[in-house]
Scaffold this motif. Structure first.
Motif: not given
Length: 346
Positions: A10-34
Motif C-alpha cells: 500500500x502507499x504507506x508501505x504496509x503489505x496488503x497480502x502479508x500471509x497466504x495459505x495452501x490447502x494441501x488436500x487439493x494437491x494430492x494428485x498433483x504430478x511431481x513437476x507441478x
C-alpha cells in the motif's frame, strides 16, 4: 490463494497480502513437476505461506512441505507422517490459520522479517545466524509496530538492586550458574546479561571445567528479556554490535557439549532461546515455552532464530514465533526442544 501474488504494498508501505495459505488436500494428485514448480514459487515468496492438511500428504508433496513456512495438520496427521517436522498438529487447521493470519496482519513487518530470517539461519554458522537475527531485530526496533507496542505498554520502571543477579559456584570440574532475580521472574536485564556473560566466560576460558549447569532461582527459569528496558536503546547500530559481542548464548553454543540447562516453570523468549543452544536441556513437568516477540513487533533477539530451528526445524519454530503459542513440556520433548522431562519414563 494464488501463490504468485506479491506483497501488494500500500502507499504507506504496509503489505496488503502479508500471509497466504495452501490447502494441501487439493494437491494430492498433483504430478511431481507441478509440485516442484509450486515449491519453487513458495520458496521465492516474501509472505509467509502456510499449508493446511486434514489428511496425510503423500510423499510426492514433500518438496512443497519443505518450502512452506509451516503446515497446520489435523489431529493424527502429524503422527501418521514419516517425517513430521514440517507439521504442527492443531484441532482445526482452518481456524488455526485464521488466528495465525490475524496475528500476521496486525504485525506484518515483524512476521515477514521472521519468515525470511528462518529461511536463512538454519544454513548459517552460529555467528552468521546471530548477525542476521541481530540486524533484523535492530531494524524492527525502529519500526512502527514496535512503537505501537511500546505506546500500549505504558511506562515501565526497571527494578534497581545492588545484589548480584547471577550467582556462580564451582565444585571441582563443575560450574553451577544460577539466574537469581526471582522477584522479576529472572527477566534478563542489561546487567544480568553482562553478569551471565562473565560467568559463562569463566568456563569458556578454563578447560578444567568439564560441566556447566545453568538454572534459575524462584518459581520460573526465565521470563525473557526485561520488558522495562525494551525501547531504551538510543543507537540501534551500537545495540546491534552489543547484541553480538556480549551474547551469553554464543558462549553456551561454543561449549554446548559441556552445558546442561535445567528449566522449570516458564521459559519465555530469551529463556528458551539461550537454553536451546545447550547440549542438554532438562525440563520439569510443569515447564512451558513460548516466544512472544512478533506480537511486540519484533523477532526473537537472543539467538532463537538460530537455536530453536536447530532443535525442532524451522517450520515448528515458525509456528512458535508467529503464533506465540504456549508449548508444554510433553510437546517440547516430542519435538526435541528439550532432551528430558524429569520423571518422564520415556
Amino acid at each position: 490463494m494464488d501463490i504468485d501474488e506479491g506483497l501488494m504494498l500500500r502507499p504507506d508501505g504496509r503489505p496488503g497480502n502479508p500471509v497466504r495459505y495452501l490447502d494441501l488436500d487439493d494437491w494430492h494428485r498433483a504430478d511431481p513437476s507441478t509440485v516442484a514448480a509450486a515449491a519453487a514459487r513458495v520458496a521465492d515468496s516474501l509472505s509467509p505461506t502456510v499449508g493446511m492438511a486434514t489428511r496425510r500428504p503423500p510423499d510426492r508433496l514433500l518438496p512443497l512441505l519443505d518450502a512452506l513456512t509451516l503446515t497446520l495438520a489435523a489431529p493424527g496427521v502429524e503422527a501418521d507422517a514419516a517425517d513430521a517436522r514440517q507439521l504442527v498438529s492443531v484441532e482445526d487447521p482452518r481456524k488455526a490459520f485464521e488466528e495465525l493470519a490475524d496475528i500476521v496482519e496486525r504485525h506484518p513487518g515483524a512476521s515477514i522479517a521472521l519468515g525470511q530470517l528462518l529461511r536463512q539461519t538454519p544454513s548459517l554458522g552460529t555467528l552468521q545466524g546471530l548477525a542476521a537475527e541481530a540486524a533484523a531485530y535492530s531494524m524492527l526496533l525502529g519500526g512502527t509496530e514496535f512503537a505501537a507496542w511500546l505506546a500500549g505498554r505504558g511506562t515501565a520502571r526497571p527494578a534497581e538492586t545492588d545484589l548480584p543477579l547471577v550467582r556462580v559456584r564451582r565444585d571441582g570440574g563443575k560450574l553451577s550458574v544460577l539466574l537469581d532475580r526471582p522477584e522479576r521472574r529472572n527477566a534478563i536485564s542489561f546487567r544480568m546479561r553482562e553478569e551471565l556473560f562473565e560467568a559463562l566466560e569463566i568456563a569458556a576460558l578454563d578447560d578444567t571445567i568439564d560441566e556447566v549447569e545453568l538454572a534459575g532461582a524462584g518459581p520460573v527459569f526465565c521470563s525473557g528479556g526485561d520488558l522495562a528496558e525494551f525501547g531504551t536503546a538510543t543507537d540501534l547500530v551500537a545495540a546491534y554490535l552489543v547484541r553480538l559481542e556480549r551474547a551469553p548464548w554464543r558462549l553456551i553454543d561454543r561449549m554446548r557439549e559441556r552445558v546442561t540447562v535445567r528449566v522449570h516453570g516458564a521459559a519465555v523468549g530469551a529463556g528458551i532461546e539461550m537454553a536451546a543452544f545447550a547440549g542438554r536441556v532438562v525440563a520439569s513437568p510443569d515447564a512451558f515455552f513460548l516466544l512472544p516477540e512478533v506480537a511486540m513487533g519484533l523477532v526473537p533477539g537472543a539467538g532463537g532464530t538460530v537455536s530453536v530451528p536447530r532443535r525442532i526445524g524451522r517450520w515448528r519454530a515458525a509456528w512458535m514465533m508467529l503464533s506465540g503459542a504456549r508449548v508444554d513440556a510433553a510437546t517440547a520433548l516430542r519435538w526435541g526442544l528439550v532432551d528430558e522431562v524429569e520423571g518422564h519414563d520415556g
